[in-house]
Design an enzyme around this catalytic site. Structure first.
Site, mmCIF file in Angstrom:
data_model
loop_
_atom_site.group_PDB
_atom_site.id
_atom_site.type_symbol
_atom_site.label_atom_id
_atom_site.label_comp_id
_atom_site.label_asym_id
_atom_site.label_seq_id
_atom_site.Cartn_x
_atom_site.Cartn_y
_atom_site.Cartn_z
ATOM 1 N N GLY A 192 0.820 -1.195 0.000
ATOM 2 C CA GLY A 192 0.000 0.000 0.000
ATOM 3 C C GLY A 192 0.857 1.249 0.000
ATOM 4 O O GLY A 192 2.088 1.198 -0.025
ATOM 5 N N CYS A 193 0.195 2.398 0.045
ATOM 6 C CA CYS A 193 0.895 3.669 -0.093
ATOM 7 C C CYS A 193 1.804 3.983 1.096
ATOM 8 O O CYS A 193 2.966 4.373 0.924
ATOM 9 C CB CYS A 193 -0.102 4.796 -0.327
ATOM 10 N N TYR A 194 1.308 3.817 2.322
ATOM 11 C CA TYR A 194 2.123 4.153 3.489
ATOM 12 C C TYR A 194 3.390 3.304 3.585
ATOM 13 O O TYR A 194 4.491 3.843 3.761
ATOM 14 C CB TYR A 194 1.298 4.024 4.769
ATOM 15 N N ALA A 247 5.982 4.348 0.605
ATOM 16 C CA ALA A 247 6.704 5.603 0.803
ATOM 17 C C ALA A 247 7.657 5.522 1.989
ATOM 18 O O ALA A 247 8.773 6.060 1.945
ATOM 19 C CB ALA A 247 5.709 6.748 0.997
ATOM 20 N N GLY A 277 1.575 4.063 -4.824
ATOM 21 C CA GLY A 277 1.058 3.409 -3.629
ATOM 22 C C GLY A 277 -0.003 2.365 -3.902
ATOM 23 O O GLY A 277 -0.558 1.782 -2.973
#
Length: 335
Positions: free
Chosen positions: A146-148, A151, A307
Site C-alpha cells: 500500500g501507499c504508506y 513511501a 502506492g
C-alpha cells in the site's frame, strides 16, 4: 498481447488500473468486474465516457480463468484472499492490492482477521520491486504494498545498515483523501477534511508492524517503528517525514544515490520533496539530511499510483519479463 482482468473496478485504484492497462502496449484488458456487475465502465466512471467502452461483469473466478492470464485484485482485505485462492487454483497469476498476502500469518491475524488462504500465503512475493525484484520474477502471486509502507520503506531502508542500535524510527505520514477510498465516512466528509489536518490511529496503525516486518526480512534486525498517519485536504499524494538515529554521521544523499542509481522509479532529490511533483506518476522522490547523528528523510509518492495501481502494473511487467517502465505513467500532474 497478454490478457488481463481487473476485479474490483468501482474504486479509485480500479479506475487507475483501467487507465493504465487500456494504454499498455503488452497487456490487453479483457475482463472488468465488481461484486454486482450489470453495468458498464463508463457508468462506473463517467470520466471514461467516449474513451473506454467495456461491460462490467459480476466477479466470477472461473470466468476470469477462461479469458485472462493475470488478474489485478482491487478488493478489500478478507474478500481478496477468497478470490485470489480460486484464481491461483485455476492457473491465473494474481497481483493483489489488498493487505491479505503482505504479512506473515501471525502478524496478519493479529492486525486484520483470520487468514483463509494459508496455502498460498507463503508463495506471495512482496511487491516492492527495488528490494524484492528477484522473488517477484518467480512468483505467481504478488502482494502489492500500500501507499504508506511503500513511501516509508523506500525512504528508510537504505539507512537501516547504519541505524544506531536500540533506537526507534519515527514516521510522520500525510496522505490525500483518496487514500481512504470512495466510500464516504465522517472523517472524509468535506466539512471535516476541508481546511483541516488530523492524525488517526497514531502509533497503533497496522502498517507499523508491516514496515517492521520488512525491515527484519531484509536486514535480520528488529527495529521499533512508530508510525503516525495524517489525513490532509488534498485529493492525491503522500508525504512521509522519517526520523532516525544513526551510529555515525554520513552523507545521506550519497547513500541514496548509491542504492537507487539504477532504479527507474526512485528519484533522489537535493532539496525537500513535494507531492505535486509525483502526482500522476509511479515515482518516489526522496530527500535526506543530517544534523549530527540525527537523520531526516522525506519521501513523496502518488498514493493511488506508486502506492497502488501503477506499482501493481510494474509488478505485472516484472512477472511477464517486460521492461519495468513499460506503460507506466511518468509525467506529473503539474501545475
Amino acid at each position: 498481447m497478454i490478457p488481463v482482468a481487473i476485479i474490483g473496478a468501482s474504486g479509485y485504484t480500479g479506475l487507475e488500473l483501467v487507465k493504465i492497462l487500456t494504454q499498455h502496449p503488452e497487456f490487453e484488458l479483457v475482463y472488468v468486474a465488481t461484486s454486482e456487475g450489470e453495468t458498464t465502465i463508463q457508468q462506473l466512471h463517467p470520466s471514461l465516457e467516449g474513451v473506454v467502452t467495456m461491460q462490467v461483469e459480476k466477479a466470477d473466478a472461473s470466468e476470469v480463468a477462461k479469458v485472462a492470464q493475470i488478474a489485478f485484485l482491487a478488493l478489500p482485505h478478507k474478500t481478496s484472499m477468497g478470490f485470489a485462492s480460486q484464481l491461483l487454483e485455476l492457473g491465473v497469476k494474481v497481483v493483489d492490492l489488498s493487505a491479505d498476502y503482505r504479512l506473515k500469518l501471525d502478524r496478519y491475524e493479529a492486525h486484520y482477521c483470520k487468514h483463509t488462504d494459508t496455502k498460498h500465503l507463503c508463495e506471495a512475493a512482496y511487491g516492492l520491486p527495488e528490494f524484492y525484484r528477484n522473488k517477484i520474477k518467480e512468483s505467481r502471486i504478488i502482494a502489492n504494498p500500500g501507499c504508506y509502507p511503500t513511501a516509508s520503506l523506500l525512504g528508510l531502508l537504505p539507512f537501516i545498515p547504519y541505524i544506531k542500535k536500540d533506537t526507534p524510527i519515527f514516521i510522520d505520514a500525510k496522505s490525500g483523501v483518496s487514500g481512504a477510498g470512495k466510500k464516504l465516512s465522517s472523517t472524509t466528509h468535506y466539512v471535516t477534511i476541508n481546511e483541516n489536518i488530523f492524525a488517526y490511529n497514531p502509533i497503533k496503525h497496522r502498517h507499523a508492524p508491516e514496515i517492521a516486518e520488512k525491515i527484519d526480512e531484509l536486514f535480520v534486525t528488529q527495529v521499533e517503528v512508530n508510525f503516525v498517519p495524517h489525513l490532509i485536504p488534498v485529493t492525491r499524494g503522500m508525504l512521509c517525514s522519517i526520523y532516525m538515529q544513526l551510529e555515525n554521521e554520513l552523507d545521506p544523499i550519497e547513500v541514496l544515490e548509491s542504492l537507487y542509481k539504477d532504479e527507474p522509479f526512485v528519484r533522489v532529490r537535493n532539496n525537500p520533496v513535494d507531492i505535486k511533483s509525483v502526482a500522476g506518476t509511479n515515482f518516489c522522490d526522496i530527500y535526506a539530511t543530517m544534523n549530527g547523528n540525527s537523520l531526516f528523510i522525506s519521501s513523496a509518492i502518488d498514493n493511488l499510483l506508486r502506492g497502488a495501481s501503477s506499482q501493481a502494473v510494474v509488478n505485472a511487467n516484472i512477472i511477464c519479463g517486460f521492461d519495468e517502465t513499460l506503460g507506466i505513467p511518468q509525467l506529473a500532474y503539474v501545475p
